[in-house]
Scaffold this motif. Structure first.
Motif, PDB file in Angstrom:
ATOM      1  N   ARG A   1      11.366  42.878  80.598  1.00 57.25           N
ATOM      2  CA  ARG A   1      10.352  42.954  79.544  1.00 57.25           C
ATOM      3  C   ARG A   1      10.504  44.251  78.746  1.00 57.25           C
ATOM      4  NH1 ARG A   1       5.360  41.859  82.194  1.00 57.25           N
ATOM      5  NH2 ARG A   1       5.903  39.693  81.881  1.00 57.25           N
ATOM      6  N   TRP A   2      10.780  45.359  79.428  1.00 49.54           N
ATOM      7  CA  TRP A   2      10.926  46.640  78.742  1.00 49.54           C
ATOM      8  C   TRP A   2      12.134  46.619  77.805  1.00 49.54           C
ATOM      9  CZ3 TRP A   2      14.684  50.598  79.180  1.00 49.54           C
ATOM     10  CH2 TRP A   2      14.341  51.786  78.542  1.00 49.54           C
ATOM     11  N   VAL A   3      13.253  46.052  78.272  1.00 45.41           N
ATOM     12  CA  VAL A   3      14.470  45.997  77.449  1.00 45.41           C
ATOM     13  C   VAL A   3      14.293  45.019  76.290  1.00 45.41           C
ATOM     14  CG1 VAL A   3      16.896  45.305  77.436  1.00 45.41           C
ATOM     15  CG2 VAL A   3      16.013  46.719  79.301  1.00 45.41           C
ATOM     16  N   ASN A   4      13.741  43.848  76.547  1.00 41.98           N
ATOM     17  CA  ASN A   4      13.635  42.814  75.518  1.00 41.98           C
ATOM     18  C   ASN A   4      12.538  43.077  74.503  1.00 41.98           C
ATOM     19  OD1 ASN A   4      15.741  41.381  76.549  1.00 41.98           O
ATOM     20  ND2 ASN A   4      14.487  39.942  77.684  1.00 41.98           N
ATOM     21  N   CYS A   5      11.554  43.884  74.847  1.00 41.76           N
ATOM     22  CA  CYS A   5      10.410  44.075  73.962  1.00 41.76           C
ATOM     23  C   CYS A   5      10.337  45.495  73.395  1.00 41.76           C
ATOM     24  CB  CYS A   5       9.125  43.761  74.721  1.00 41.76           C
ATOM     25  SG  CYS A   5       9.103  42.099  75.439  1.00 41.76           S
ATOM     26  N   SER A   6      11.406  46.230  73.504  1.00 39.47           N
ATOM     27  CA  SER A   6      11.399  47.610  73.024  1.00 39.47           C
ATOM     28  C   SER A   6      11.500  47.655  71.510  1.00 39.47           C
ATOM     29  CB  SER A   6      12.559  48.384  73.658  1.00 39.47           C
ATOM     30  OG  SER A   6      13.792  47.860  73.218  1.00 39.47           O
ATOM     31  N   ALA A   7      11.569  48.860  70.979  1.00 44.12           N
ATOM     32  CA  ALA A   7      11.598  49.058  69.527  1.00 44.12           C
ATOM     33  C   ALA A   7      12.848  48.475  68.876  1.00 44.12           C
ATOM     34  CB  ALA A   7      11.504  50.545  69.213  1.00 44.12           C
ATOM     35  N   ILE A   8      13.944  48.348  69.621  1.00 47.93           N
ATOM     36  CA  ILE A   8      15.177  47.827  69.032  1.00 47.93           C
ATOM     37  C   ILE A   8      15.276  46.310  69.105  1.00 47.93           C
ATOM     38  CG2 ILE A   8      16.459  49.963  69.466  1.00 47.93           C
ATOM     39  CD1 ILE A   8      17.778  48.543  71.863  1.00 47.93           C
ATOM     40  N   ALA A   9      14.269  45.661  69.683  1.00 46.78           N
ATOM     41  CA  ALA A   9      14.292  44.201  69.816  1.00 46.78           C
ATOM     42  C   ALA A   9      14.033  43.552  68.461  1.00 46.78           C
ATOM     43  CB  ALA A   9      13.243  43.748  70.808  1.00 46.78           C
ATOM     44  N   THR A  10      14.578  42.364  68.296  1.00 44.89           N
ATOM     45  CA  THR A  10      14.323  41.618  67.062  1.00 44.89           C
ATOM     46  C   THR A  10      12.899  41.081  67.086  1.00 44.89           C
ATOM     47  OG1 THR A  10      15.080  39.523  67.976  1.00 44.89           O
ATOM     48  CG2 THR A  10      16.743  40.930  66.938  1.00 44.89           C
ATOM     49  N   GLU A  11      12.429  40.627  65.947  1.00 45.97           N
ATOM     50  CA  GLU A  11      11.068  40.091  65.849  1.00 45.97           C
ATOM     51  C   GLU A  11      10.909  38.841  66.713  1.00 45.97           C
ATOM     52  OE1 GLU A  11       7.299  40.632  64.913  1.00 45.97           O
ATOM     53  OE2 GLU A  11       8.896  41.923  64.194  1.00 45.97           O
ATOM     54  N   ALA A  12      11.956  38.011  66.773  1.00 48.64           N
ATOM     55  CA  ALA A  12      11.907  36.798  67.592  1.00 48.64           C
ATOM     56  C   ALA A  12      11.777  37.160  69.077  1.00 48.64           C
ATOM     57  CB  ALA A  12      13.151  35.951  67.356  1.00 48.64           C
ATOM     58  N   GLU A  13      12.487  38.178  69.511  1.00 49.90           N
ATOM     59  CA  GLU A  13      12.391  38.590  70.912  1.00 49.90           C
ATOM     60  C   GLU A  13      10.993  39.135  71.214  1.00 49.90           C
ATOM     61  OE1 GLU A  13      15.631  41.333  70.982  1.00 49.90           O
ATOM     62  OE2 GLU A  13      16.965  39.908  71.974  1.00 49.90           O
ATOM     63  N   LYS A  14      10.435  39.895  70.282  1.00 50.38           N
ATOM     64  CA  LYS A  14       9.092  40.435  70.493  1.00 50.38           C
ATOM     65  C   LYS A  14       8.035  39.359  70.552  1.00 50.38           C
ATOM     66  CE  LYS A  14      10.056  44.936  68.454  1.00 50.38           C
ATOM     67  NZ  LYS A  14       9.784  45.875  67.358  1.00 50.38           N
ATOM     68  N   ASN A  15       8.272  38.222  69.885  1.00 47.40           N
ATOM     69  CA  ASN A  15       7.312  37.113  69.884  1.00 47.40           C
ATOM     70  C   ASN A  15       7.579  36.092  70.996  1.00 47.40           C
ATOM     71  OD1 ASN A  15       5.925  38.118  67.685  1.00 47.40           O
ATOM     72  ND2 ASN A  15       7.226  37.059  66.221  1.00 47.40           N
ATOM     73  N   SER A  16       8.581  36.342  71.849  1.00 42.36           N
ATOM     74  CA  SER A  16       8.908  35.389  72.899  1.00 42.36           C
ATOM     75  C   SER A  16       7.848  35.412  74.010  1.00 42.36           C
ATOM     76  CB  SER A  16      10.282  35.721  73.498  1.00 42.36           C
ATOM     77  OG  SER A  16      10.212  36.924  74.216  1.00 42.36           O
ATOM     78  N   ASP A  17       7.916  34.422  74.893  1.00 43.34           N
ATOM     79  CA  ASP A  17       6.965  34.324  76.006  1.00 43.34           C
ATOM     80  C   ASP A  17       7.054  35.513  76.937  1.00 43.34           C
ATOM     81  OD1 ASP A  17       5.983  31.934  75.085  1.00 43.34           O
ATOM     82  OD2 ASP A  17       7.291  30.703  76.351  1.00 43.34           O
ATOM     83  N   VAL A  18       8.225  36.091  77.090  1.00 46.98           N
ATOM     84  CA  VAL A  18       8.402  37.215  78.003  1.00 46.98           C
ATOM     85  C   VAL A  18       7.616  38.420  77.526  1.00 46.98           C
ATOM     86  CG1 VAL A  18      10.112  38.832  78.929  1.00 46.98           C
ATOM     87  CG2 VAL A  18      10.673  36.418  78.752  1.00 46.98           C
ATOM     88  N   CYS A  19       7.553  38.625  76.222  1.00 43.38           N
ATOM     89  CA  CYS A  19       6.896  39.809  75.667  1.00 43.38           C
ATOM     90  C   CYS A  19       5.387  39.656  75.529  1.00 43.38           C
ATOM     91  CB  CYS A  19       7.492  40.152  74.305  1.00 43.38           C
ATOM     92  SG  CYS A  19       9.220  40.664  74.403  1.00 43.38           S
ATOM     93  N   ARG A  20       4.878  38.473  75.667  1.00 42.54           N
ATOM     94  CA  ARG A  20       3.438  38.261  75.505  1.00 42.54           C
ATOM     95  C   ARG A  20       2.681  38.619  76.724  1.00 42.54           C
ATOM     96  NH1 ARG A  20       3.303  32.631  72.226  1.00 42.54           N
ATOM     97  NH2 ARG A  20       4.680  33.342  70.581  1.00 42.54           N
TER      98      ARG A  20
END
Length: 51
Positions: free
Chosen positions: A32-51
């Motif tokens: 979650r930390w890697v996928n939802c960090s500042a360098i993540a794309t908008e799609a990754e930030k909106n994924s189920d993992v980041c919610r």
């Protein structure tokens, strides 16, 4: 198998399960930390993992 061996087997089994649960939780937080960090794309930030 004596009752002492049974208790030892159960204790070791419980310890192993606890370790697996702990590492799974840590792994999910790391993902979650890697996928939802500042360098993540908008799609990754909106994924189920980041919610």
């Amino acid at each position: 198998m004596t009752s002492r061996q049974t208790l030892a087997t159960l204790a070791v089994s419980a310890l192993c399960v606890g370790i697996l649960v702990l590492f799974t939780d840590i792994e999910m937080r790391l993902v979650r930390w890697v996928n939802c960090s500042a360098i993540a794309t908008e799609a990754e930030k909106n994924s189920d993992v980041c919610r």
